[in-house]
Structure formats: structure tokens, C-alpha cells
Motif scaffolding. Structure first.
Motif, PDB file in Angstrom:
ATOM      1  N   THR A 103       0.806  -1.223   0.000  1.00  0.00           N
ATOM      2  CA  THR A 103       0.000   0.000   0.000  1.00  0.00           C
ATOM      3  C   THR A 103       0.840   1.275   0.000  1.00  0.00           C
ATOM      4  N   ASN A 104       2.170   1.116   0.097  1.00  0.00           N
ATOM      5  CA  ASN A 104       3.068   2.271   0.162  1.00  0.00           C
ATOM      6  C   ASN A 104       2.661   3.206   1.304  1.00  0.00           C
ATOM      7  N   SER A 105       2.393   2.604   2.461  1.00  0.00           N
ATOM      8  CA  SER A 105       1.924   3.341   3.633  1.00  0.00           C
ATOM      9  C   SER A 105       2.661   2.865   4.878  1.00  0.00           C
ATOM     10  N   SER A 106       2.528   3.636   5.942  1.00  0.00           N
ATOM     11  CA  SER A 106       2.863   3.115   7.256  1.00  0.00           C
ATOM     12  C   SER A 106       1.660   2.302   7.732  1.00  0.00           C
ATOM     13  N   VAL A 107       1.915   1.201   8.425  1.00  0.00           N
ATOM     14  CA  VAL A 107       0.834   0.315   8.841  1.00  0.00           C
ATOM     15  C   VAL A 107       0.951   0.058  10.336  1.00  0.00           C
ATOM     16  N   PHE A 108      -0.192   0.163  11.032  1.00  0.00           N
ATOM     17  CA  PHE A 108      -0.243  -0.013  12.477  1.00  0.00           C
ATOM     18  C   PHE A 108      -1.156  -1.176  12.844  1.00  0.00           C
ATOM     19  N   GLU A 202      -3.584  17.024   5.642  1.00  0.00           N
ATOM     20  CA  GLU A 202      -2.803  16.338   4.607  1.00  0.00           C
ATOM     21  C   GLU A 202      -2.392  14.920   5.000  1.00  0.00           C
ATOM     22  N   VAL A 203      -3.151  14.327   5.902  1.00  0.00           N
ATOM     23  CA  VAL A 203      -2.909  12.937   6.300  1.00  0.00           C
ATOM     24  C   VAL A 203      -4.211  12.159   6.192  1.00  0.00           C
ATOM     25  N   SER A 204      -4.134  10.984   5.574  1.00  0.00           N
ATOM     26  CA  SER A 204      -5.288  10.095   5.471  1.00  0.00           C
ATOM     27  C   SER A 204      -4.945   8.724   6.029  1.00  0.00           C
ATOM     28  N   ALA A 205      -5.943   8.053   6.565  1.00  0.00           N
ATOM     29  CA  ALA A 205      -5.759   6.714   7.125  1.00  0.00           C
ATOM     30  C   ALA A 205      -7.044   5.928   6.958  1.00  0.00           C
ATOM     31  N   VAL A 206      -6.892   4.650   6.653  1.00  0.00           N
ATOM     32  CA  VAL A 206      -8.041   3.749   6.607  1.00  0.00           C
ATOM     33  C   VAL A 206      -7.725   2.555   7.497  1.00  0.00           C
ATOM     34  N   SER A 207      -8.776   1.990   8.102  1.00  0.00           N
ATOM     35  CA  SER A 207      -8.568   0.917   9.068  1.00  0.00           C
ATOM     36  C   SER A 207      -9.692  -0.098   8.983  1.00  0.00           C
ATOM     37  N   VAL A 208      -9.334  -1.371   9.146  1.00  0.00           N
ATOM     38  CA  VAL A 208     -10.318  -2.453   9.224  1.00  0.00           C
ATOM     39  C   VAL A 208     -10.028  -3.251  10.491  1.00  0.00           C
ATOM     40  N   THR A 209     -10.999  -4.029  10.921  1.00  0.00           N
ATOM     41  CA  THR A 209     -10.877  -4.703  12.205  1.00  0.00           C
ATOM     42  C   THR A 209     -10.633  -6.201  12.059  1.00  0.00           C
ATOM     43  N   ILE A 210     -10.096  -6.752  13.139  1.00  0.00           N
ATOM     44  CA  ILE A 210      -9.978  -8.194  13.323  1.00  0.00           C
ATOM     45  C   ILE A 210     -10.985  -8.556  14.409  1.00  0.00           C
ATOM     46  N   ALA A 211     -11.883  -9.487  14.095  1.00  0.00           N
ATOM     47  CA  ALA A 211     -12.927  -9.858  15.046  1.00  0.00           C
ATOM     48  C   ALA A 211     -12.439 -10.949  15.986  1.00  0.00           C
ATOM     49  N   GLY A 212     -12.901 -10.892  17.236  1.00  0.00           N
ATOM     50  CA  GLY A 212     -12.621 -11.948  18.185  1.00  0.00           C
ATOM     51  C   GLY A 212     -13.590 -13.102  18.005  1.00  0.00           C
ATOM     52  N   THR A 213     -13.441 -14.116  18.833  1.00  0.00           N
ATOM     53  CA  THR A 213     -14.319 -15.282  18.732  1.00  0.00           C
ATOM     54  C   THR A 213     -15.756 -14.941  19.103  1.00  0.00           C
ATOM     55  N   ASP A 214     -15.955 -13.805  19.796  1.00  0.00           N
ATOM     56  CA  ASP A 214     -17.306 -13.365  20.131  1.00  0.00           C
ATOM     57  C   ASP A 214     -17.922 -12.505  19.039  1.00  0.00           C
ATOM     58  N   GLY A 215     -17.186 -12.293  17.952  1.00  0.00           N
ATOM     59  CA  GLY A 215     -17.694 -11.499  16.839  1.00  0.00           C
ATOM     60  C   GLY A 215     -17.461 -10.007  16.976  1.00  0.00           C
ATOM     61  N   LEU A 216     -16.971  -9.559  18.123  1.00  0.00           N
ATOM     62  CA  LEU A 216     -16.724  -8.134  18.331  1.00  0.00           C
ATOM     63  C   LEU A 216     -15.313  -7.764  17.879  1.00  0.00           C
ATOM     64  N   ALA A 219      -9.236  -5.962  17.482  1.00  0.00           N
ATOM     65  CA  ALA A 219      -7.997  -5.374  16.982  1.00  0.00           C
ATOM     66  C   ALA A 219      -8.292  -4.646  15.678  1.00  0.00           C
ATOM     67  N   GLY A 220      -7.354  -3.806  15.272  1.00  0.00           N
ATOM     68  CA  GLY A 220      -7.506  -3.076  14.028  1.00  0.00           C
ATOM     69  C   GLY A 220      -6.184  -2.940  13.303  1.00  0.00           C
ATOM     70  N   VAL A 221      -6.238  -2.976  11.971  1.00  0.00           N
ATOM     71  CA  VAL A 221      -5.058  -2.768  11.128  1.00  0.00           C
ATOM     72  C   VAL A 221      -5.294  -1.499  10.320  1.00  0.00           C
ATOM     73  N   THR A 222      -4.335  -0.591  10.365  1.00  0.00           N
ATOM     74  CA  THR A 222      -4.496   0.734   9.774  1.00  0.00           C
ATOM     75  C   THR A 222      -3.364   1.042   8.808  1.00  0.00           C
ATOM     76  N   ALA A 223      -3.711   1.600   7.650  1.00  0.00           N
ATOM     77  CA  ALA A 223      -2.728   2.131   6.706  1.00  0.00           C
ATOM     78  C   ALA A 223      -2.845   3.652   6.728  1.00  0.00           C
ATOM     79  N   ILE A 224      -1.706   4.339   6.841  1.00  0.00           N
ATOM     80  CA  ILE A 224      -1.708   5.791   6.933  1.00  0.00           C
ATOM     81  C   ILE A 224      -0.607   6.374   6.055  1.00  0.00           C
ATOM     82  N   CYS A 225      -0.945   7.428   5.341  1.00  0.00           N
ATOM     83  CA  CYS A 225       0.036   8.112   4.503  1.00  0.00           C
ATOM     84  C   CYS A 225      -0.491   9.510   4.185  1.00  0.00           C
TER      85      CYS A 225
END
Length: 261
Positions: A103-108, A202-216, A219-225
Motif C-alpha cells: 500500500t506504500n503506507s505506514s501500517v499499524f 494532509e494525512v489520510s488513514a483507513v482501518s479495518v478490524t480483526i474480530a474476536g471469537t465473540d464477533g466483536l 484489533a484493528g489494522v491501519t494504513a496511513i500516509c
């Protein structure tokens, strides 16, 4: 008398935990006692008394030189009883490296911690600031990763956290609240965490989640640039790539995720 003691005992524990988590939120900078007391809405004498007890238990310490309060070594000792968390952090690192390259981004990578998130790993240095170091703790509403988690929650839980976060932000950083709410509304519309010049220009970031066994979301993974490098037309491509990697993480490390909950 019993009810009074139980109430004051619970209050003392709540205050100690509040001070401990607040100290941990600025581990690099540290806290002066007066600033910490003001931030936590406690008197200087109460703050000093509780910090003294926490220091005796090595949960906080005063840094040599400036005498600011910072996290103590007992926190590391206690963390060793949670090996699944360390294993998950290590296992996910290679996935973050791939995502940063693709993604050519920093990832958290961040974990949900009650009404907040805690950043546990990052790859790429372009946006490595004090707010993106490992151990950074912030309200969910204050970043794309937290907004992604909010979007994936049941309405009642989401609304309760929003109310708590909004109250906290009004007390400590009200000047950012409009930007946080703008990011939240966009994230709700899009179905993923999405910061676009809302708080940091001048900064954008998008993030998606990792669900636990309870469906909630747990955790989240974020790309920022820079926003220039992440035009709106490119966002769906990046989000798709994040979700692909999250699917792999969930499939490969399901046992670790279950052990962490």
C-alpha cells in the motif's frame, strides 16, 4: 459501615487504575504530579498518596532527571503472564510488512482496550510520531483504527463508548472533537475507519478490524500516509488489501485470538 467501606475501597481502586492507565498513556514524555492530578480531576494530595503506593509496588516510577512519573517495571513482569499477546504481536508483524509494501503506507496494529485502543506494532516511519509509538493509548473515537472498531460494534455498546469518549475529549482536547466526529460519521457511512484531513491536515488513514471469537472487534489494522498518496479513488483498493490480510491473520492465528479474549 460495610457499605461505606466497600464504596470507598472501590473508589480507591478506580482512582489507582485511572492514574496507572493515564501514566501509561504518555510513557515517553511522563507526567508531572500537578499535571497528572489535573488531568485525572484529583487533588494533588490524593494523587501523591496513590502514586506513592503504586511506586512502592513498582507499577510506576519517577524518572531520574526530571522526576516525572512513568510506567514501572512491575508492568512488564505482569505482562509475561500473557504469552498469547506477545505471540500474536510477533505473528502479525510479517503481515504488516507486506501491507506497508503493497500500500506504500505506514501500517499499524492496535488492540481494543475497553473504551480505548492500544497500539502494539507499526511498520514504516513516515508517520511515526509520539501518537503512533507502541504502547500509545487513545480513545476509540480519536483515530481511524478506533472508529473502525466502533463501526463494527452493536449499537448499545457503541453509543456507550461514544458517550464516554466524548466526555473525556471535551475535558482534555475539545478543540479536536469536531474533527473526531467528522471522522466518525464518515467511517459509519463507509463501513471502515477513515480519517481524511479531519484532525491532522494532509494525512489520510483507513482501518479495518480483526474480530474476536465473540464477533466483536478486538484489533484493528491501519494504513496511513499523505492524503496526496491516498486519493479517494485509491481508498477502496487499500481497504480491500487490508481485509485480505486480516482474513489471513484470522485464519492462521485463530487459536491465539481465542486465547487473548
Amino acid at each position: 459501615m460495610t457499605d461505606f467501606n466497600e464504596t470507598t475501597g472501590t473508589q480507591a481502586i478506580e482512582r489507582a487504575v485511572l492514574l496507572l492507565t493515564t501514566v501509561a498513556s504518555r510513557a515517553q514524555v511522563g507526567w508531572r504530579l500537578t499535571d497528572l492530578a489535573r488531568y485525572c480531576d484529583l487533588s494533588n494530595s490524593t494523587t501523591h498518596r496513590i502514586l506513592g503506593a503504586l511506586s512502592n509496588m513498582r507499577l510506576v516510577k519517577q524518572r531520574e532527571g526530571d522526576r516525572r512519573y512513568v510506567p514501572g517495571p512491575m508492568l512488564y513482569d505482569l505482562s509475561l503472564t500473557l504469552p498469547a499477546h506477545f505471540a500474536f504481536q510477533a505473528a502479525c508483524h510479517s503481515h504488516l510488512v507486506k501491507l506497508a509494501a503493497d500500500t506504500n503506507s505506514s501500517v499499524f496494529l492496535a488492540l481494543r482496550s475497553g473504551d480505548s485502543y492500544v497500539l502494539i506494532d507499526n511498520v514504516g516511519s513516515a508517520y511515526a510520531t509520539l501518537m503512533s509509538r507502541r504502547g500509545t493509548r487513545r480513545p476509540l473515537l480519536a483515530a481511524a483504527t478506533g472508529n473502525a472498531m466502533l463501526v463494527g460494534m452493536p449499537a448499545v455498546l457503541r453509543d456507550n463508548i461514544l458517550a464516554a469518549n466524548t466526555k473525556d475529549i471535551r475535558l482534555h482536547e475539545e478543540h479536536h472533537l469536531d474533527g473526531y466526529m467528522r471522522m466518525y460519521r464518515r467511517s459509519r457511512r463507509c463501513g471502515f475507519g477513515y480519517h481524511r484531513n479531519d484532525v491532522t491536515s494532509e494525512v489520510s488513514a483507513v482501518s479495518v478490524t480483526i474480530a474476536g471469537t465473540d464477533g466483536l472487534p478486538f484489533a484493528g489494522v491501519t494504513a496511513i500516509c499523505s492524503t496526496k498518496s491516498m486519493p479517494a479513488a485509491r481508498v477502496p483498493e487499500i481497504v480491500k488489501r487490508l481485509r485480505q490480510e486480516v482474513t489471513l491473520i484470522t485464519q492462521q492465528y485463530g487459536d491465539l485470538i481465542a486465547a487473548m479474549l
